[in-house]
Design an enzyme around this catalytic site. Sequence first.
Site, PDB file in Angstrom:
ATOM      1  N   ASN A 111      -5.146  87.211  10.452  1.00  0.00           N
ATOM      2  CA  ASN A 111      -4.365  86.099   9.928  1.00  0.00           C
ATOM      3  C   ASN A 111      -5.282  84.982   9.462  1.00  0.00           C
ATOM      4  O   ASN A 111      -6.343  84.759  10.028  1.00  0.00           O
ATOM      5  CB  ASN A 111      -3.368  85.589  10.984  1.00  0.00           C
ATOM      6  CG  ASN A 111      -3.923  84.459  11.820  1.00  0.00           C
ATOM      7  OD1 ASN A 111      -3.915  83.291  11.414  1.00  0.00           O
ATOM      8  ND2 ASN A 111      -4.444  84.806  13.002  1.00  0.00           N
ATOM      9  N   ARG A 112      -4.831  84.317   8.426  1.00  0.00           N
ATOM     10  CA  ARG A 112      -5.476  83.073   7.982  1.00  0.00           C
ATOM     11  C   ARG A 112      -4.379  82.047   7.714  1.00  0.00           C
ATOM     12  O   ARG A 112      -4.331  81.417   6.651  1.00  0.00           O
ATOM     13  CB  ARG A 112      -6.372  83.307   6.764  1.00  0.00           C
ATOM     14  CG  ARG A 112      -5.738  84.034   5.585  1.00  0.00           C
ATOM     15  CD  ARG A 112      -6.698  84.047   4.398  1.00  0.00           C
ATOM     16  NE  ARG A 112      -6.162  84.725   3.238  1.00  0.00           N
ATOM     17  CZ  ARG A 112      -6.405  86.003   2.913  1.00  0.00           C
ATOM     18  NH1 ARG A 112      -7.192  86.750   3.703  1.00  0.00           N
ATOM     19  NH2 ARG A 112      -5.882  86.531   1.823  1.00  0.00           N
ATOM     20  N   PHE A 115      -2.668  76.852  10.591  1.00  0.00           N
ATOM     21  CA  PHE A 115      -1.867  75.845  11.313  1.00  0.00           C
ATOM     22  C   PHE A 115      -0.645  75.410  10.507  1.00  0.00           C
ATOM     23  O   PHE A 115      -0.324  74.218  10.423  1.00  0.00           O
ATOM     24  CB  PHE A 115      -2.704  74.612  11.653  1.00  0.00           C
ATOM     25  CG  PHE A 115      -3.782  74.820  12.687  1.00  0.00           C
ATOM     26  CD1 PHE A 115      -3.901  76.003  13.389  1.00  0.00           C
ATOM     27  CD2 PHE A 115      -4.695  73.807  12.956  1.00  0.00           C
ATOM     28  CE1 PHE A 115      -4.903  76.184  14.347  1.00  0.00           C
ATOM     29  CE2 PHE A 115      -5.705  73.965  13.910  1.00  0.00           C
ATOM     30  CZ  PHE A 115      -5.806  75.165  14.597  1.00  0.00           C
ATOM     31  N   SER A 179      -9.883  77.996  16.074  1.00  0.00           N
ATOM     32  CA  SER A 179      -9.323  78.802  14.992  1.00  0.00           C
ATOM     33  C   SER A 179     -10.329  78.896  13.854  1.00  0.00           C
ATOM     34  O   SER A 179     -10.944  77.891  13.481  1.00  0.00           O
ATOM     35  CB  SER A 179      -8.029  78.172  14.477  1.00  0.00           C
ATOM     36  OG  SER A 179      -7.616  78.823  13.282  1.00  0.00           O
ATOM     37  N   ASN A 181      -9.479  79.402  10.822  1.00  0.00           N
ATOM     38  CA  ASN A 181      -8.707  79.246   9.588  1.00  0.00           C
ATOM     39  C   ASN A 181      -8.519  77.806   9.128  1.00  0.00           C
ATOM     40  O   ASN A 181      -7.802  77.555   8.168  1.00  0.00           O
ATOM     41  CB  ASN A 181      -7.347  79.919   9.754  1.00  0.00           C
ATOM     42  CG  ASN A 181      -7.483  81.396  10.072  1.00  0.00           C
ATOM     43  OD1 ASN A 181      -8.309  82.076   9.483  1.00  0.00           O
ATOM     44  ND2 ASN A 181      -6.702  81.869  11.028  1.00  0.00           N
ATOM     45  N   THR A 182      -9.131  76.851   9.818  1.00  0.00           N
ATOM     46  CA  THR A 182      -9.167  75.462   9.376  1.00  0.00           C
ATOM     47  C   THR A 182     -10.631  75.085   9.165  1.00  0.00           C
ATOM     48  O   THR A 182     -11.441  75.218  10.089  1.00  0.00           O
ATOM     49  CB  THR A 182      -8.515  74.524  10.409  1.00  0.00           C
ATOM     50  OG1 THR A 182      -7.128  74.846  10.520  1.00  0.00           O
ATOM     51  CG2 THR A 182      -8.656  73.068   9.995  1.00  0.00           C
ATOM     52  N   LYS A 222      -9.199  76.099  24.252  1.00  0.00           N
ATOM     53  CA  LYS A 222      -9.311  77.485  23.786  1.00  0.00           C
ATOM     54  C   LYS A 222     -10.600  77.672  23.000  1.00  0.00           C
ATOM     55  O   LYS A 222     -10.893  76.896  22.085  1.00  0.00           O
ATOM     56  CB  LYS A 222      -8.108  77.836  22.917  1.00  0.00           C
ATOM     57  CG  LYS A 222      -7.956  79.314  22.591  1.00  0.00           C
ATOM     58  CD  LYS A 222      -6.590  79.577  21.968  1.00  0.00           C
ATOM     59  CE  LYS A 222      -6.314  81.067  21.840  1.00  0.00           C
ATOM     60  NZ  LYS A 222      -4.920  81.302  21.352  1.00  0.00           N
ATOM     61  N   ASN A 251      -9.765  82.932  21.306  1.00  0.00           N
ATOM     62  CA  ASN A 251      -9.065  82.928  20.036  1.00  0.00           C
ATOM     63  C   ASN A 251      -9.397  84.213  19.275  1.00  0.00           C
ATOM     64  O   ASN A 251     -10.034  85.126  19.824  1.00  0.00           O
ATOM     65  CB  ASN A 251      -9.468  81.683  19.228  1.00  0.00           C
ATOM     66  CG  ASN A 251      -8.344  81.136  18.382  1.00  0.00           C
ATOM     67  OD1 ASN A 251      -7.636  81.882  17.710  1.00  0.00           O
ATOM     68  ND2 ASN A 251      -8.173  79.821  18.387  1.00  0.00           N
ATOM     69  N   GLY A 302      -6.231  91.094  22.829  1.00  0.00           N
ATOM     70  CA  GLY A 302      -6.274  92.548  22.938  1.00  0.00           C
ATOM     71  C   GLY A 302      -5.502  93.151  24.084  1.00  0.00           C
ATOM     72  O   GLY A 302      -5.780  94.283  24.482  1.00  0.00           O
TER      73      GLY A 302
END
Length: 357
Positions: A111-112, A115, A179, A181-182, A222, A251, A302
Amino acid sequence: MLYSIARKILFSMDPETAHSVIMSNLDWAVNLGLTKLVTRDPVEDPIEVMGLRFPNVVGLAAGMDKNGERVSAFGGLGFGHVEVGTITPKAQPGNPKPRLFRVIPAEGVINRMGFNNHGVDEVLEHLRSAAAFRSRGGILGINIGKNAVTPIERAVDDYLICLRKVYNHADYIAINISSPNTKNLRSLQADDELNKLLTAITTERKRLVDENEGKYVPIALKIAPDLENDDILRISDQLVSFGIDAIIATNTTISRDAIPGMPNCNETGGLSGKPLRARSTEVVHLLYQHLQETMPIIASGGVMTGEDAVEKMQAGAKLVQLFTGFIYNGPVLVPDCVDAVAKWRKTQTGPVASLRP
């Protein structure tokens, strides 16, 4: 059998569309008892972590219910805690679509999302959905982050805005600085940047405790699985020194070592699911050996079977979170994990058993 049929239908859809279908129909399916066709109630297995009594060790990781709209519905599936978010000060659409991809041969997801959420004020309105869950003893976590448009130099401001607003609505608060993705978010895990963030967070929490007649809300942080081991240990020491209450490991990963040549393997974003299991467990065990019970570890990454959940506990975790395993194996994974861990816990005389080979 029934979920395998449902999964075939869902997996025929775009992943984000399938997620929307599930979220739109979850409340009535749980309320009418239809989910009992594909799952069962877990055994009772309460545990105390961060000063909170959790009904069981298994929770829903952040990212599934980003806007806090279905908390009690997920609780009805047997989760002991539900972590919503990641939420940001202002609403944001996230990254352009497509941004969610299955890696089916490996039971993984990339995933990207970035947020995507309705912003903290609207999410707090949605959290009426948590009332029934919390009245039954369920634990609500709220995961907070920064807006994409906020310069990384001002990231602390975003975390403080969210901390202040969610403080009286959460049983615990999770800080997401891991994350992929930011842009530049993971740089907040560096020594000086993390010290700056933790100083601000803990100072503000002390003020909020005083302002709210001593009400203390635990804070977890996290971390990414892609850090070097020395950095993981350094971060854990910083968290202990600042009085942070737990560490969430881990993460998603930017590594593709476990999925070479597979469909969607070249998509950018964070990889979760079965390919993350080994590294996530390795990080949990590394942290446990170093921390020696000075801070609880929440394992995420996982968990696809009850045996995987037990493996996380054996590595030193106090709680386990599900995400991608829930997508691939359905709601029955929740009682499978709760029951397996409860059975394992009854056999333990010491804090941690040996790791599964």
